[in-house]
Every structure is written in structure tokens, then in C-alpha cells.
Design a protein around this motif. Sequence first.
Motif: not given
Length: 133
Positions: A39-40, A82
Motif C-alpha cells: 500500500t506504499t 499511502h
Amino acid sequence: MQISTNKRIEVIDITGKISEIVKQSSINEGICIIYTSHTTSAVFVNENESGLVSDIMDMLKKLIPPNAGYRHDTIDNNADSHMRAVLLGNSAIVPFKSSNLSLGTWQSIFFVELDGPRKRNISISLVPTTNSS
């Protein structure tokens, strides 16, 4: 495919590695799906020109500055990573024919680390297509 990143924010051209996977497969024609499950991090297709890559990263920093009082920062202090990943996206789809990626003249495939350094996994899926002619 696994990548080890060295910086908090890093843009890595993975075109050669993806091209090699396509060439080594037994699939002659299809689509290649490049996906990061983190997610990053992000995946995108664009021109591999150092000024443009720097401009894209500068744009992300202006749109989503670090340490701007984001609520998620109370947990991990990486909310900006994010949110930048949301803007860039986690996948790209590139067609291929005769075991060669069908990229435009200036196009490259990039993996973007937004919260490194880390070890990252990138999923590569090759989906054959049939030629209707």
C-alpha cells in the motif's frame, strides 16, 4: 519478482526485467499485468527521462507534502506514502506480441517505492490472447 529498495522514495525502471519475463515465457501474444500488493508502493508507465521522473516526484511532494498533520501519521508516520500510492496506482497492463512488450517509443515501466527502504514483491501475470484473424 522481488525488489530491494534503498531510499524512502525511489523510482526504479523495471522494463528490462519485465521484458525478460515475457521473452522467457511460452506465451507469444497477450497482456502483461504488473501489480504491487504493497500500500506504499506503485507501478506506472511513462517516459524514462530523469527530469520528468524528478518532476513527477516533485509534483507528488507538492500535492501531498510529508508531515502535514495527517491522522494516519499517529500510527505509522507514513500517510503521505499511502496517499501518493493512491494517486499513482498499484498496477499497469502492457500488451505484448511476438514475445515483446508493446510499449510506445518512450515508454518504460516503473516501480515506485514510497516508504522505503524495503523488500518488495511485484506480481507479474501473463494472460494469453487469441488472434481472431
